[in-house]
Design a protein around this motif. Structure first.
Motif, PDB file in Angstrom:
ATOM      1  N   ILE A   7      -1.077  -7.346  -5.554  1.00  0.00           N
ATOM      2  CA  ILE A   7      -1.357  -5.978  -5.122  1.00  0.00           C
ATOM      3  C   ILE A   7      -2.009  -6.082  -3.748  1.00  0.00           C
ATOM      4  CG2 ILE A   7      -2.634  -3.864  -5.616  1.00  0.00           C
ATOM      5  CD1 ILE A   7      -2.601  -4.699  -8.581  1.00  0.00           C
ATOM      6  N   ALA A   8      -1.357  -5.539  -2.743  1.00  0.00           N
ATOM      7  CA  ALA A   8      -1.914  -5.598  -1.390  1.00  0.00           C
ATOM      8  C   ALA A   8      -3.251  -4.877  -1.369  1.00  0.00           C
ATOM      9  CB  ALA A   8      -0.952  -4.973  -0.391  1.00  0.00           C
ATOM     10  N   LYS A  28       0.811  -1.218   0.000  1.00  0.00           N
ATOM     11  CA  LYS A  28       0.000   0.000   0.000  1.00  0.00           C
ATOM     12  C   LYS A  28       0.846   1.270   0.000  1.00  0.00           C
ATOM     13  CE  LYS A  28      -2.498  -1.463   3.512  1.00  0.00           C
ATOM     14  NZ  LYS A  28      -3.522  -1.493   4.589  1.00  0.00           N
ATOM     15  N   HIS A  29       1.991   1.233   0.694  1.00  0.00           N
ATOM     16  CA  HIS A  29       2.810   2.451   0.761  1.00  0.00           C
ATOM     17  C   HIS A  29       3.535   2.741  -0.557  1.00  0.00           C
ATOM     18  CE1 HIS A  29       5.762  -0.746   1.679  1.00  0.00           C
ATOM     19  NE2 HIS A  29       6.649   0.067   1.135  1.00  0.00           N
ATOM     20  N   MET A  30       3.425   1.863  -1.534  1.00  0.00           N
ATOM     21  CA  MET A  30       4.062   2.094  -2.829  1.00  0.00           C
ATOM     22  C   MET A  30       3.178   2.896  -3.781  1.00  0.00           C
ATOM     23  SD  MET A  30       5.905  -1.610  -3.452  1.00  0.00           S
ATOM     24  CE  MET A  30       7.130  -2.217  -2.291  1.00  0.00           C
ATOM     25  N   TRP A  31       1.958   3.162  -3.371  1.00  0.00           N
ATOM     26  CA  TRP A  31       1.042   3.962  -4.190  1.00  0.00           C
ATOM     27  C   TRP A  31       1.091   5.408  -3.723  1.00  0.00           C
ATOM     28  CZ3 TRP A  31      -1.118   1.722  -8.368  1.00  0.00           C
ATOM     29  CH2 TRP A  31      -1.116   0.320  -8.405  1.00  0.00           C
ATOM     30  N   TYR A  32       1.223   6.317  -4.658  1.00  0.00           N
ATOM     31  CA  TYR A  32       1.395   7.738  -4.333  1.00  0.00           C
ATOM     32  C   TYR A  32       0.141   8.271  -3.643  1.00  0.00           C
ATOM     33  CZ  TYR A  32       2.371  12.700  -4.930  1.00  0.00           C
ATOM     34  OH  TYR A  32       2.597  14.040  -4.722  1.00  0.00           O
ATOM     35  N   ARG A  33       0.324   8.690  -2.394  1.00  0.00           N
ATOM     36  CA  ARG A  33      -0.748   9.261  -1.585  1.00  0.00           C
ATOM     37  C   ARG A  33      -2.001   8.378  -1.542  1.00  0.00           C
ATOM     38  NH1 ARG A  33      -0.696  15.893  -2.419  1.00  0.00           N
ATOM     39  NH2 ARG A  33       1.443  16.188  -1.653  1.00  0.00           N
ATOM     40  N   GLY A  34      -1.790   7.089  -1.554  1.00  0.00           N
ATOM     41  CA  GLY A  34      -2.898   6.158  -1.447  1.00  0.00           C
ATOM     42  C   GLY A  34      -3.818   6.132  -2.648  1.00  0.00           C
ATOM     43  N   GLY A  35      -3.333   6.631  -3.794  1.00  0.00           N
ATOM     44  CA  GLY A  35      -4.170   6.706  -4.981  1.00  0.00           C
ATOM     45  C   GLY A  35      -3.941   5.577  -5.956  1.00  0.00           C
ATOM     46  N   THR A  36      -4.040   5.899  -7.232  1.00  0.00           N
ATOM     47  CA  THR A  36      -3.936   4.878  -8.275  1.00  0.00           C
ATOM     48  C   THR A  36      -2.671   5.028  -9.116  1.00  0.00           C
ATOM     49  OG1 THR A  36      -5.268   6.266  -9.761  1.00  0.00           O
ATOM     50  CG2 THR A  36      -6.437   4.631  -8.415  1.00  0.00           C
ATOM     51  N   GLU A  88      -9.393  -2.756  -8.055  1.00  0.00           N
ATOM     52  CA  GLU A  88      -9.506  -3.096  -9.474  1.00  0.00           C
ATOM     53  C   GLU A  88      -8.847  -2.039 -10.350  1.00  0.00           C
ATOM     54  OE1 GLU A  88     -10.122  -5.065 -12.918  1.00  0.00           O
ATOM     55  OE2 GLU A  88     -10.252  -5.810 -10.848  1.00  0.00           O
ATOM     56  N   THR A  89      -8.983  -0.777  -9.958  1.00  0.00           N
ATOM     57  CA  THR A  89      -8.317   0.290 -10.720  1.00  0.00           C
ATOM     58  C   THR A  89      -6.808   0.117 -10.660  1.00  0.00           C
ATOM     59  OG1 THR A  89     -10.132   1.819 -10.250  1.00  0.00           O
ATOM     60  CG2 THR A  89      -8.038   2.779 -10.960  1.00  0.00           C
TER      61      THR A  89
END
Length: 205
Positions: free
Chosen positions: A116-117, A82-90, A126-127
């Protein structure tokens, strides 16, 4: 006196333990007339052991355990947390893009899926999955079935555990109280370790 009568005399006299009789591997003794007399004392020392069988070489089971653990650790290399996604986005952040590049280089050589966690939001998950599929396709990997959303196998850490392991990553040793500029658990004189992971660490004041 034959050996059967001798065994009977020894048992009666209490001079030998019945459970260790016939340790020479006579697997048919329990079916003999004499063996039936012993009943509960009769042991089949060859039960379930094929003739000519040899024990596994030393280290066989230990090495298997190590290989299993190493395989689980390698599988974790193909997880997008989860921390690999910028600001918790897509959008993947710098660490996420770096992780995906490493995954793409090795994916064709391993059987592991790209995990994908989960964010616990079906729409967001899904996105993100479609984003990863598109990015892998751009790197020549066109198999969407390799990308799944799931809980990673690796377990999380408590705060104090993460603190110690992080110090171990920075300064070597075993991760429990290596060189620690901030003191705290594992740091300071008499703490849980020094540069080599031994007891009695060093802390600058």
């Amino acid at each position: 006196m034959n050996h059967k009568k001798l065994y009977a005399c020894l048992i009666t006299a209490g001079m030998v333990l019945p459970g260790v009789l016939r340790a020479d591997g006579d697997c048919n003794e329990c079916t003999t007339r004499f063996g039936k007399l012993k009943r509960g004392w009769c042991l089949d020392n060859c039960a379930n052991i094929p003739k000519g069988a040899q024990p596994a070489p030393a280290g066989t089971y230990l090495n298997k355990f190590i290989e299993t653990q190493a395989g689980l650790a390698e599988q974790d290399d193909f997880v997008l947390y989860k921390h690999m996604w910028y600001r918790g986005g897509t959008d993947l952040g710098p660490l996420g893009r770096y992780q995906l590049d490493l995954i793409a280089k090795r994916l064709a050589k391993v059987p592991f899926p790209v995990v994908i966690a989960t964010s616990k939001s079906d729409a967001l998950d899904e996105t993100r999955r479609q984003v990863v599929i598109s990015m892998l396709a751009a790197r020549g990997i066109n198999d969407p079935t390799r990308v799944i959303v799931a809980y990673p196998i690796a377990e999380g850490l408590y705060g104090e555990e993460a603190f110690r392991i992080y110090n171990g990553i920075l300064f070597g040793g075993y991760g429990y109280g290596n060189y620690n500029a901030g003191g705290g658990a594992g740091g300071g004189a008499g703490g849980y370790g020094n540069f080599n992971g031994a007891f009695g660490g060093f802390r600058p004041y």
